[in-house]
Design a protein around this motif. Structure first.
Motif, mmCIF file in Angstrom:
data_model
loop_
_atom_site.group_PDB
_atom_site.id
_atom_site.type_symbol
_atom_site.label_atom_id
_atom_site.label_comp_id
_atom_site.label_asym_id
_atom_site.label_seq_id
_atom_site.Cartn_x
_atom_site.Cartn_y
_atom_site.Cartn_z
ATOM 1 N N SER A 27 -21.204 -1.112 -57.889
ATOM 2 C CA SER A 27 -20.995 -1.274 -56.455
ATOM 3 C C SER A 27 -20.810 0.095 -55.805
ATOM 4 N N VAL A 28 -21.404 0.278 -54.634
ATOM 5 C CA VAL A 28 -21.228 1.520 -53.874
ATOM 6 C C VAL A 28 -20.185 1.249 -52.793
ATOM 7 N N SER A 29 -19.078 1.946 -52.900
ATOM 8 C CA SER A 29 -17.971 1.756 -51.958
ATOM 9 C C SER A 29 -18.266 2.409 -50.619
ATOM 10 N N VAL A 30 -17.495 1.995 -49.625
ATOM 11 C CA VAL A 30 -17.517 2.638 -48.321
ATOM 12 C C VAL A 30 -16.273 3.513 -48.210
ATOM 13 N N THR A 31 -16.379 4.580 -47.431
ATOM 14 C CA THR A 31 -15.225 5.451 -47.230
ATOM 15 C C THR A 31 -15.309 6.148 -45.883
ATOM 16 N N THR A 32 -14.141 6.521 -45.393
ATOM 17 C CA THR A 32 -14.069 7.314 -44.158
ATOM 18 C C THR A 32 -13.879 8.795 -44.474
ATOM 19 N N ARG A 33 -13.786 9.167 -45.746
ATOM 20 C CA ARG A 33 -13.573 10.578 -46.056
ATOM 21 C C ARG A 33 -14.872 11.365 -45.897
ATOM 22 N N LEU A 62 -15.078 -6.771 -46.513
ATOM 23 C CA LEU A 62 -14.664 -5.988 -47.672
ATOM 24 C C LEU A 62 -13.911 -6.869 -48.663
ATOM 25 N N LEU A 63 -14.261 -6.747 -49.930
ATOM 26 C CA LEU A 63 -13.556 -7.454 -50.991
ATOM 27 C C LEU A 63 -12.133 -6.929 -51.108
ATOM 28 N N GLU A 64 -12.001 -5.630 -50.934
ATOM 29 C CA GLU A 64 -10.710 -4.954 -50.956
ATOM 30 C C GLU A 64 -10.867 -3.668 -50.182
ATOM 31 N N TRP A 65 -9.736 -3.148 -49.716
ATOM 32 C CA TRP A 65 -9.767 -1.826 -49.110
ATOM 33 C C TRP A 65 -8.372 -1.233 -49.159
ATOM 34 N N ARG A 72 -9.796 6.056 -45.916
ATOM 35 C CA ARG A 72 -9.897 4.660 -46.327
ATOM 36 C C ARG A 72 -11.132 4.468 -47.211
ATOM 37 N N TYR A 73 -10.974 3.560 -48.160
ATOM 38 C CA TYR A 73 -12.021 3.226 -49.118
ATOM 39 C C TYR A 73 -12.075 1.706 -49.218
ATOM 40 N N GLY A 74 -13.261 1.174 -49.455
ATOM 41 C CA GLY A 74 -13.367 -0.266 -49.602
ATOM 42 C C GLY A 74 -14.618 -0.668 -50.356
ATOM 43 N N THR A 75 -14.619 -1.915 -50.808
ATOM 44 C CA THR A 75 -15.753 -2.469 -51.541
ATOM 45 C C THR A 75 -16.430 -3.523 -50.684
ATOM 46 N N PRO A 76 -17.688 -3.295 -50.286
ATOM 47 C CA PRO A 76 -18.414 -4.316 -49.536
ATOM 48 C C PRO A 76 -18.492 -5.606 -50.367
ATOM 49 N N ARG A 83 -24.068 -10.524 -56.828
ATOM 50 C CA ARG A 83 -24.226 -10.139 -58.235
ATOM 51 C C ARG A 83 -23.530 -11.155 -59.150
ATOM 52 N N LEU A 84 -22.293 -11.475 -58.826
ATOM 53 C CA LEU A 84 -21.543 -12.411 -59.651
ATOM 54 C C LEU A 84 -22.138 -13.818 -59.595
ATOM 55 N N ALA A 85 -22.632 -14.211 -58.424
ATOM 56 C CA ALA A 85 -23.261 -15.531 -58.285
ATOM 57 C C ALA A 85 -24.512 -15.639 -59.156
ATOM 58 N N ALA A 86 -25.165 -14.506 -59.396
ATOM 59 C CA ALA A 86 -26.352 -14.483 -60.247
ATOM 60 C C ALA A 86 -25.984 -14.446 -61.732
ATOM 61 N N GLY A 87 -24.683 -14.418 -62.023
ATOM 62 C CA GLY A 87 -24.239 -14.409 -63.412
ATOM 63 C C GLY A 87 -24.256 -13.044 -64.067
ATOM 64 N N ALA A 88 -24.346 -12.006 -63.258
ATOM 65 C CA ALA A 88 -24.409 -10.640 -63.788
ATOM 66 C C ALA A 88 -23.087 -9.916 -63.532
ATOM 67 N N PRO A 89 -22.716 -8.993 -64.414
ATOM 68 C CA PRO A 89 -21.464 -8.262 -64.214
ATOM 69 C C PRO A 89 -21.581 -7.238 -63.085
ATOM 70 N N ALA A 90 -20.431 -6.878 -62.545
ATOM 71 C CA ALA A 90 -20.361 -5.878 -61.484
ATOM 72 C C ALA A 90 -19.307 -4.852 -61.872
ATOM 73 N N LEU A 91 -19.620 -3.600 -61.663
ATOM 74 C CA LEU A 91 -18.673 -2.511 -61.923
ATOM 75 C C LEU A 91 -18.214 -1.961 -60.576
ATOM 76 N N LEU A 92 -16.903 -2.020 -60.344
ATOM 77 C CA LEU A 92 -16.322 -1.518 -59.104
ATOM 78 C C LEU A 92 -15.392 -0.365 -59.425
ATOM 79 N N GLU A 93 -15.464 0.688 -58.660
ATOM 80 C CA GLU A 93 -14.560 1.828 -58.792
ATOM 81 C C GLU A 93 -13.603 1.769 -57.612
ATOM 82 N N ILE A 94 -12.326 1.429 -57.882
ATOM 83 C CA ILE A 94 -11.387 1.210 -56.786
ATOM 84 C C ILE A 94 -10.025 1.830 -57.065
#
Length: 187
Positions: A27-33, A62-65, A72-76, A83-94
């Motif tokens: 996952s590519v996070s969003v940020t204000t930095r 955002l899933l989280e922020w 600020r940082y967040g995960t769209p 991704r999860l609905a398709a049954g595939a894993p997701a890697l999030l850096e949070i």
């Protein structure tokens, strides 16, 4: 979810995952930095203005922020859900705050804490960045100590003493059987 203190090498380990295991979706996070030298919008982060970030929060996009070191940082949410609905894993850096939000919203998610080999090594890594003034580094170290103290909240701790080994360990966790495997991290 992959989380850990600033300077532990989350971005480096995730980049190594991408290099060694190109099939892993990150996952590519969003940020204000501000962008650091060499960072590319849409690859390392989606760099947003404060107003754009506020709109995502208001729209529950955002899933989280979290706010960290004045940014600020967040995960769209949509790409992760798809991704999860398709049954595939997701890697999030949070960040830690985000990991706690994900734990509350998705208790089945696997939370991985990336730890430094030692406190001294973490201090060296933060100072070696050279991208921040000493006052910001000191604030990051105070936050890092609190984050290290929270490692027990995570399902797995991976020590980043060798980037390739840490990346492979992370990928093996993603491949572990689970109905909804999500491993995430943040900066």
């Amino acid at each position: 979810m992959l989380s850990g203190p600033s300077g532990v090498g989350k971005g480096t380990v995730v980049a190594e995952v991408r290099r060694r295991h190109p099939g892993v979706w990150v996952s590519v996070s969003v940020t204000t930095r501000r962008r650091r030298p060499g960072e590319v919008d849409g690859v390392h982060y989606h760099f947003l203005t404060d107003d754009e970030f506020d709109r995502l929060v208001a729209d529950d996009g955002l899933l989280e922020w979290a706010e960290y070191a004045g940014n600020r940082y967040g995960t769209p949410a949509a790409p992760v859900r798809e991704r999860l609905a398709a049954g595939a894993p997701a890697l999030l850096e949070i960040e830690l705050q985000g990991a706690r939000q994900v734990r509350a919203r998705a208790p089945e998610a696997q939370l991985v804490f990336l730890a430094p080999p030692s406190w001294a090594e973490l201090v060296t890594r933060l100072a070696g960045r050279g991208s921040e003034p000493p006052a910001v580094q000191e604030r990051r170290l105070r936050i890092a100590q609190a984050e290290l103290d929270a490692a027990g909240e995570f399902d797995v701790v991976v020590v980043n003493d060798d980037v390739a080994r840490a990346a492979d360990e992370l990928v093996s966790l993603l491949a572990a059987p689970s109905s909804e495997r999500s491993v995430g991290a943040s900066e």
